[in-house]
Scaffold this motif. Structure first.
Motif, PDB file in Angstrom:
ATOM      1  N   ILE A  33       0.883  -1.172   0.000  1.00  0.00           N
ATOM      2  CA  ILE A  33       0.000   0.000   0.000  1.00  0.00           C
ATOM      3  C   ILE A  33       0.914   1.213   0.000  1.00  0.00           C
ATOM      4  O   ILE A  33       1.714   1.388   0.918  1.00  0.00           O
ATOM      5  N   LYS A  34       0.804   2.024  -1.038  1.00  0.00           N
ATOM      6  CA  LYS A  34       1.684   3.181  -1.166  1.00  0.00           C
ATOM      7  C   LYS A  34       0.874   4.438  -1.424  1.00  0.00           C
ATOM      8  O   LYS A  34       0.060   4.481  -2.336  1.00  0.00           O
ATOM      9  N   GLU A  35       1.124   5.432  -0.600  1.00  0.00           N
ATOM     10  CA  GLU A  35       0.467   6.727  -0.760  1.00  0.00           C
ATOM     11  C   GLU A  35       1.087   7.453  -1.934  1.00  0.00           C
ATOM     12  O   GLU A  35       2.307   7.546  -2.061  1.00  0.00           O
ATOM     13  N   GLY A  36       0.244   7.953  -2.823  1.00  0.00           N
ATOM     14  CA  GLY A  36       0.695   8.759  -3.944  1.00  0.00           C
ATOM     15  C   GLY A  36       0.161  10.170  -3.777  1.00  0.00           C
ATOM     16  O   GLY A  36      -0.419  10.506  -2.742  1.00  0.00           O
ATOM     17  N   PHE A  37       0.340  10.974  -4.788  1.00  0.00           N
ATOM     18  CA  PHE A  37      -0.166  12.338  -4.727  1.00  0.00           C
ATOM     19  C   PHE A  37      -1.677  12.302  -4.948  1.00  0.00           C
ATOM     20  O   PHE A  37      -2.144  12.066  -6.046  1.00  0.00           O
ATOM     21  N   GLN A  38      -2.428  12.454  -3.870  1.00  0.00           N
ATOM     22  CA  GLN A  38      -3.889  12.395  -3.841  1.00  0.00           C
ATOM     23  C   GLN A  38      -4.436  11.054  -4.320  1.00  0.00           C
ATOM     24  O   GLN A  38      -5.545  10.973  -4.858  1.00  0.00           O
ATOM     25  N   CYS A  39      -3.662   9.996  -4.128  1.00  0.00           N
ATOM     26  CA  CYS A  39      -4.123   8.657  -4.485  1.00  0.00           C
ATOM     27  C   CYS A  39      -3.414   7.627  -3.616  1.00  0.00           C
ATOM     28  O   CYS A  39      -2.437   7.933  -2.946  1.00  0.00           O
ATOM     29  N   VAL A  40      -3.944   6.433  -3.644  1.00  0.00           N
ATOM     30  CA  VAL A  40      -3.284   5.313  -2.985  1.00  0.00           C
ATOM     31  C   VAL A  40      -3.131   4.205  -4.027  1.00  0.00           C
ATOM     32  O   VAL A  40      -4.053   3.917  -4.788  1.00  0.00           O
ATOM     33  N   ASN A  41      -1.930   3.636  -4.079  1.00  0.00           N
ATOM     34  CA  ASN A  41      -1.629   2.542  -4.998  1.00  0.00           C
ATOM     35  C   ASN A  41      -1.513   1.267  -4.179  1.00  0.00           C
ATOM     36  O   ASN A  41      -0.802   1.241  -3.172  1.00  0.00           O
ATOM     37  N   ILE A  42      -2.188   0.239  -4.624  1.00  0.00           N
ATOM     38  CA  ILE A  42      -2.143  -1.049  -3.944  1.00  0.00           C
ATOM     39  C   ILE A  42      -1.685  -2.077  -4.957  1.00  0.00           C
ATOM     40  O   ILE A  42      -2.201  -2.143  -6.070  1.00  0.00           O
ATOM     41  N   GLN A  43      -0.695  -2.857  -4.554  1.00  0.00           N
ATOM     42  CA  GLN A  43      -0.189  -3.899  -5.450  1.00  0.00           C
ATOM     43  C   GLN A  43      -0.240  -5.234  -4.721  1.00  0.00           C
ATOM     44  O   GLN A  43       0.102  -5.328  -3.547  1.00  0.00           O
ATOM     45  N   TRP A  44      -0.697  -6.252  -5.429  1.00  0.00           N
ATOM     46  CA  TRP A  44      -0.713  -7.611  -4.918  1.00  0.00           C
ATOM     47  C   TRP A  44       0.252  -8.439  -5.761  1.00  0.00           C
ATOM     48  O   TRP A  44       0.254  -8.351  -6.984  1.00  0.00           O
ATOM     49  N   ILE A  45       1.074  -9.214  -5.080  1.00  0.00           N
ATOM     50  CA  ILE A  45       1.958 -10.156  -5.757  1.00  0.00           C
ATOM     51  C   ILE A  45       1.761 -11.511  -5.087  1.00  0.00           C
ATOM     52  O   ILE A  45       1.966 -11.648  -3.880  1.00  0.00           O
ATOM     53  N   GLY A  46       1.340 -12.477  -5.875  1.00  0.00           N
ATOM     54  CA  GLY A  46       1.160 -13.833  -5.381  1.00  0.00           C
ATOM     55  C   GLY A  46       2.188 -14.744  -6.026  1.00  0.00           C
ATOM     56  O   GLY A  46       2.398 -14.692  -7.236  1.00  0.00           O
ATOM     57  N   ILE A  47       2.833 -15.558  -5.199  1.00  0.00           N
ATOM     58  CA  ILE A  47       3.844 -16.484  -5.707  1.00  0.00           C
ATOM     59  C   ILE A  47       3.488 -17.887  -5.231  1.00  0.00           C
ATOM     60  O   ILE A  47       3.318 -18.126  -4.036  1.00  0.00           O
ATOM     61  N   SER A  48       3.362 -18.776  -6.183  1.00  0.00           N
ATOM     62  CA  SER A  48       3.026 -20.163  -5.894  1.00  0.00           C
ATOM     63  C   SER A  48       3.990 -21.075  -6.646  1.00  0.00           C
ATOM     64  O   SER A  48       4.303 -20.824  -7.807  1.00  0.00           O
ATOM     65  N   LYS A  49       4.434 -22.122  -5.975  1.00  0.00           N
ATOM     66  CA  LYS A  49       5.330 -23.066  -6.648  1.00  0.00           C
ATOM     67  C   LYS A  49       4.648 -23.721  -7.840  1.00  0.00           C
ATOM     68  O   LYS A  49       5.270 -23.963  -8.861  1.00  0.00           O
ATOM     69  N   LYS A  50       3.355 -23.975  -7.725  1.00  0.00           N
ATOM     70  CA  LYS A  50       2.642 -24.673  -8.794  1.00  0.00           C
ATOM     71  C   LYS A  50       2.060 -23.736  -9.845  1.00  0.00           C
ATOM     72  O   LYS A  50       1.957 -24.095 -11.005  1.00  0.00           O
ATOM     73  N   LEU A  51       1.669 -22.517  -9.431  1.00  0.00           N
ATOM     74  CA  LEU A  51       0.976 -21.622 -10.360  1.00  0.00           C
ATOM     75  C   LEU A  51       1.819 -20.440 -10.828  1.00  0.00           C
ATOM     76  O   LEU A  51       1.385 -19.656 -11.655  1.00  0.00           O
ATOM     77  N   GLY A  52       3.026 -20.291 -10.272  1.00  0.00           N
ATOM     78  CA  GLY A  52       3.919 -19.212 -10.690  1.00  0.00           C
ATOM     79  C   GLY A  52       3.669 -17.908  -9.963  1.00  0.00           C
ATOM     80  O   GLY A  52       3.047 -17.862  -8.904  1.00  0.00           O
ATOM     81  N   LYS A  53       4.138 -16.834 -10.573  1.00  0.00           N
ATOM     82  CA  LYS A  53       4.042 -15.495  -9.989  1.00  0.00           C
ATOM     83  C   LYS A  53       2.957 -14.701 -10.707  1.00  0.00           C
ATOM     84  O   LYS A  53       2.908 -14.692 -11.936  1.00  0.00           O
ATOM     85  N   HIS A  54       2.130 -14.034  -9.923  1.00  0.00           N
ATOM     86  CA  HIS A  54       1.036 -13.245 -10.477  1.00  0.00           C
ATOM     87  C   HIS A  54       0.980 -11.897  -9.777  1.00  0.00           C
ATOM     88  O   HIS A  54       1.306 -11.791  -8.597  1.00  0.00           O
ATOM     89  N   LYS A  55       0.558 -10.868 -10.523  1.00  0.00           N
ATOM     90  CA  LYS A  55       0.493  -9.501  -9.987  1.00  0.00           C
ATOM     91  C   LYS A  55      -0.822  -8.839 -10.365  1.00  0.00           C
ATOM     92  O   LYS A  55      -1.402  -9.157 -11.398  1.00  0.00           O
TER      93      LYS A  55
END
Length: 137
Positions: free
Chosen positions: A81-103
């Protein structure tokens, strides 16, 4: 001619410095006015840390990292969760051995309802998981 170029570079550098320094000051005021990131985004953070094995791993003036250990299924998730200029940015990163990396990333106005942020994040992550697993609607 070189002196003119040097003067122009110095002036541009000074202007850029003032802009970025002012932006940093504005961001700090946006967050500090609410008592910090943990207070400003309390509802959102509470929701994201409600997952089993979720911890707030890092808190800085303008960003938070939430780590979720899903070792039972050989996976991990991180929310940033990152505060920006009058906004908030949220990033999800999921890492699974079987399914790989997803964002997945979201950008909301900093005044947007956190309940609606949570709803949108849940919907998007459910859709993302359906795509990853090949589920049809």
């Amino acid at each position: 001619m070189l002196i003119i170029i040097f003067i122009v570079v110095v002036i541009i550098s000074y202007i850029l410095y003032k802009i970025f320094n002012n932006r940093k000051s504005i961001l700090q005021k946006q967050v500090e006015g609410y008592g910090g990131m943990l207070n400003k985004y309390e509802f959102l953070i509470h929701h994201l840390t409600s997952y089993p094995n979720a911890i707030i791993q890092k808190v800085q003036k303008d960003k938070i990292q939430i780590y979720i250990d899903l070792s039972i299924i050989s996976s991990t998730m991180n929310f940033y969760i990152k505060e920006g200029f009058q906004c908030v940015n949220i990033q999800w990163i999921g890492i699974s051995k079987k399914l790989g990396k997803h964002k997945k990333s979201w950008k909301f106005p900093d005044t947007y309802s956190q309940e609606k942020m949570v709803q949108r994040i849940n919907e998007d992550l459910n859709n993302q998981m359906d795509k990853i697993l090949g589920n049809k609607y």
